[in-house]
Design a protein around this motif. Structure first.
Motif, short mmCIF file in Angstrom:
data_model
loop_
_atom_site.label_atom_id
_atom_site.label_comp_id
_atom_site.label_asym_id
_atom_site.label_seq_id
_atom_site.Cartn_x
_atom_site.Cartn_y
_atom_site.Cartn_z
N LEU A 227 38.58 33.80 34.08
CA LEU A 227 39.43 34.78 34.76
C LEU A 227 38.68 35.40 35.93
O LEU A 227 39.22 35.54 37.04
CB LEU A 227 39.86 35.87 33.78
N SER A 228 37.41 35.76 35.69
CA SER A 228 36.59 36.33 36.76
C SER A 228 36.41 35.33 37.89
O SER A 228 36.50 35.68 39.08
CB SER A 228 35.22 36.75 36.20
N ALA A 229 36.18 34.06 37.53
CA ALA A 229 36.00 33.02 38.54
C ALA A 229 37.27 32.83 39.36
O ALA A 229 37.24 32.78 40.60
CB ALA A 229 35.60 31.70 37.88
N GLY A 230 38.41 32.73 38.66
CA GLY A 230 39.67 32.54 39.37
C GLY A 230 39.99 33.69 40.31
O GLY A 230 40.46 33.49 41.44
N PHE A 231 39.72 34.90 39.86
CA PHE A 231 40.00 36.10 40.67
C PHE A 231 39.14 36.11 41.93
O PHE A 231 39.63 36.31 43.05
CB PHE A 231 39.73 37.34 39.82
N ALA B 107 35.33 45.37 40.44
CA ALA B 107 35.21 46.60 39.66
C ALA B 107 36.50 46.88 38.89
O ALA B 107 36.47 47.32 37.73
CB ALA B 107 34.87 47.78 40.57
N GLY B 108 37.65 46.61 39.54
CA GLY B 108 38.93 46.76 38.85
C GLY B 108 39.12 45.73 37.76
O GLY B 108 39.61 46.05 36.66
N LEU B 109 38.71 44.48 38.04
CA LEU B 109 38.81 43.42 37.03
C LEU B 109 37.95 43.75 35.81
O LEU B 109 38.31 43.43 34.67
CB LEU B 109 38.37 42.09 37.64
N ALA B 110 36.81 44.41 36.02
CA ALA B 110 35.93 44.77 34.91
C ALA B 110 36.65 45.67 33.92
O ALA B 110 36.46 45.56 32.70
CB ALA B 110 34.68 45.47 35.45
N TRP B 111 37.49 46.58 34.44
CA TRP B 111 38.25 47.47 33.53
C TRP B 111 39.22 46.65 32.68
O TRP B 111 39.34 46.88 31.48
CB TRP B 111 39.02 48.52 34.33
N VAL B 112 39.90 45.68 33.30
CA VAL B 112 40.84 44.82 32.57
C VAL B 112 40.11 44.06 31.47
O VAL B 112 40.55 44.01 30.31
CB VAL B 112 41.54 43.85 33.53
N SER C 173 37.20 44.76 30.09
CA SER C 173 36.65 45.66 29.06
C SER C 173 37.72 46.01 28.03
O SER C 173 37.43 46.11 26.83
CB SER C 173 36.08 46.93 29.71
N GLN C 174 38.96 46.21 28.49
CA GLN C 174 40.05 46.51 27.56
C GLN C 174 40.40 45.28 26.71
O GLN C 174 40.67 45.39 25.51
CB GLN C 174 41.29 46.98 28.34
N TRP C 175 40.39 44.13 27.34
CA TRP C 175 40.75 42.88 26.66
C TRP C 175 39.72 42.49 25.61
O TRP C 175 40.06 42.16 24.46
CB TRP C 175 40.91 41.78 27.72
N MET C 176 38.43 42.56 25.97
CA MET C 176 37.37 42.07 25.09
C MET C 176 36.77 43.17 24.21
O MET C 176 35.91 42.89 23.38
CB MET C 176 36.26 41.44 25.93
N GLY C 177 37.19 44.41 24.39
CA GLY C 177 36.67 45.49 23.57
C GLY C 177 35.21 45.80 23.84
O GLY C 177 34.47 46.18 22.92
N MET C 178 34.77 45.67 25.08
CA MET C 178 33.38 45.99 25.45
C MET C 178 33.38 47.22 26.34
O MET C 178 34.43 47.66 26.83
CB MET C 178 32.74 44.80 26.17
N SER C 179 32.20 47.77 26.56
CA SER C 179 32.11 48.94 27.43
C SER C 179 32.38 48.53 28.88
O SER C 179 32.15 47.37 29.26
CB SER C 179 30.72 49.59 27.33
N TYR C 180 32.85 49.50 29.66
CA TYR C 180 33.16 49.18 31.06
C TYR C 180 31.90 48.75 31.81
O TYR C 180 31.94 47.83 32.62
CB TYR C 180 33.78 50.39 31.77
N ASP D 262 29.26 47.18 30.77
CA ASP D 262 28.89 45.80 30.46
C ASP D 262 29.80 44.82 31.19
O ASP D 262 29.35 43.81 31.74
CB ASP D 262 28.97 45.55 28.95
N ALA D 263 31.11 45.14 31.21
CA ALA D 263 32.06 44.28 31.92
C ALA D 263 31.79 44.31 33.42
O ALA D 263 31.92 43.29 34.11
CB ALA D 263 33.49 44.74 31.63
N PHE D 264 31.40 45.47 33.93
CA PHE D 264 31.09 45.59 35.35
C PHE D 264 29.91 44.71 35.73
O PHE D 264 29.93 43.99 36.74
CB PHE D 264 30.79 47.06 35.69
N LEU D 265 28.85 44.74 34.94
CA LEU D 265 27.68 43.90 35.21
C LEU D 265 28.02 42.42 35.09
O LEU D 265 27.48 41.59 35.81
CB LEU D 265 26.55 44.25 34.25
N ALA D 266 28.93 42.08 34.18
CA ALA D 266 29.28 40.68 33.94
C ALA D 266 30.21 40.11 35.01
O ALA D 266 30.26 38.89 35.18
CB ALA D 266 29.94 40.53 32.57
#
Length: 368
Positions: free
Chosen positions: A92-96, A297-302, A304-311, A313-317
């Motif tokens: 998803l991150s790659a496609g975005f 940064a916006g995708l990280a929030w999506v 984080s909600q989907w995978m149940g991780m902290s924002y 961690d999703a931001f760094l990923a």
């Protein structure tokens, strides 16, 4: 013979100057210090002499293999279970980010084309018009040290790609620690333990094998971006064969050599015309980089909600680049496996797509 002698005289200045600048910038903790140092030294020589500083292709090929090994190491170190779990969000991150890169690259091309026509300049002049390939590769997220090499292989303007990629990398590398500090996670999280294995004589032999046969393997398997994906695949295979007792992590001198070679390639081809072209595109380029960082940064929030991780961690990923910085900060927050898995999934996806970039762009030009 005189031109060869003149090149050697220039290199006698560029090499020690690159080393001195690299040491200074590293001591100041400047992101991508060695590449930046080499760009400054080589570009200064090219502009001062009004002639390209020629880099031996064998040097560039060796740097390609080293960069491929560096890029593959997080994949080797990440547990298979983590990779499988984060394939979907990584895709998803790659496609975005790929969609943003194509849209931004298209805007750069059309904008420079309109500017050239208004000025009555040849629309095919590469020093004035940013080609679609150049625009897209300059905005591909992740693999900042890989994209200039692919740009050279694909006929894009590797100088523009390099400058844009490292402008983005510099921006991301500054923003990431600020976000982590703002979230008050750096001081409170327990750093993850890192076990480093020694670089042995068998490791050195393995690196030689990867350098000699990695690109050939990629071409034999008809892989896109074969000169990068081939050595990456062979690195993973060799690492599995050797086991954890032997590290493939390159010594600092080899890693810095690879980065310096990329900087020489980019800086040595610069000219006043090329810098003028880059300055004309700078406002739009900065705007697109800001859109890319903000979008991730916006995708990280999506995610984080989907995978149940902290924002954080999703931001760094999902941040668009700065893999080494992201992994370092991920080790502080205890999320290094998450960061490595998602960043590597995106990197591999982007490399595959980059290999087919000319065909995709030709199709888009027909459709649009």
């Amino acid at each position: 013979m005189s031109s060869v002698r003149a090149q050697w005289k220039r290199w006698a200045i560029v090499v020690p100057l690159s080393i001195a600048l690299g040491l200074i910038l590293s001591a100041l903790h400047v992101p991508a210090a060695w590449i930046l140092a080499a760009i400054i030294a080589a570009a200064g020589s090219a502009i001062l002499h009004g002639e390209e500083l020629i880099v031996d292709p064998r040097l560039t090929n060796l740097a390609k293999s080293f960069i491929a090994i560096i890029a593959a190491l997080p994949l080797v170190r990440t547990p298979a279970g983590e990779l499988v779990r984060y394939i979907a969000p990584g895709l998803l991150s790659a496609g975005f980010t790929v969609a943003l890169a194509f849209a931004g690259g298209w805007l750069l091309w059309r904008g420079s084309l309109r500017r050239a026509r208004r000025a009555g300049v040849d629309p095919h002049d590469p020093t004035v018009v940013v080609s679609p390939e150049t625009g897209v590769l300059s905005l591909f997220a992740g693999g900042a040290s890989v994209m200039p090499l692919l740009a050279k292989d694909l006929g894009a303007d590797f100088r523009y790609v390099t400058l844009t990629q490292y402008l983005r990398l510099l921006s991301v590398s500054i923003i990431m620690p600020l976000v982590v500090a703002w979230a008050h996670l750096s001081g409170g999280a327990r750093p993850s333990e890192e076990h480093t294995q020694p670089f042995t004589w068998l490791s050195a032999v393995a690196v030689v094998v990867i350098v000699l046969f990695g690109g050939r393997l990629g071409k034999l398997l008809h892989m896109p971006a074969a000169t990068m994906l081939g050595p990456m695949l062979l690195t993973a295979i060799v690492a599995l064969i050797l086991g954890p007792e032997h590290s493939l992590a390159l010594p600092n001198v080899a890693r810095d050599f690879a980065y310096v070679s990329i900087g020489w390639m980019a800086g040595g081809g610069l000219s006043v015309a090329a810098l003028r072209s880059f300055s004309h595109q700078l406002p739009l380029t900065l705007g697109l980089i800001a859109v890319l960082i903000g979008g991730c940064a916006g995708l990280a929030w999506v995610i984080s909600q989907w995978m149940g991780m902290s924002y954080i961690d999703a931001f760094l990923a999902t941040n668009p680049g700065g893999l080494e910085t992201a992994l370092a900060l991920g080790s502080e927050t205890g999320a290094v496996e998450i960061v490595a898995a998602m960043q590597i999934v995106r990197l591999i996806t982007v490399l595959f797509l980059a290999g087919w970039l000319p065909s995709v762009l030709r199709w888009l030009q027909r459709v649009l």
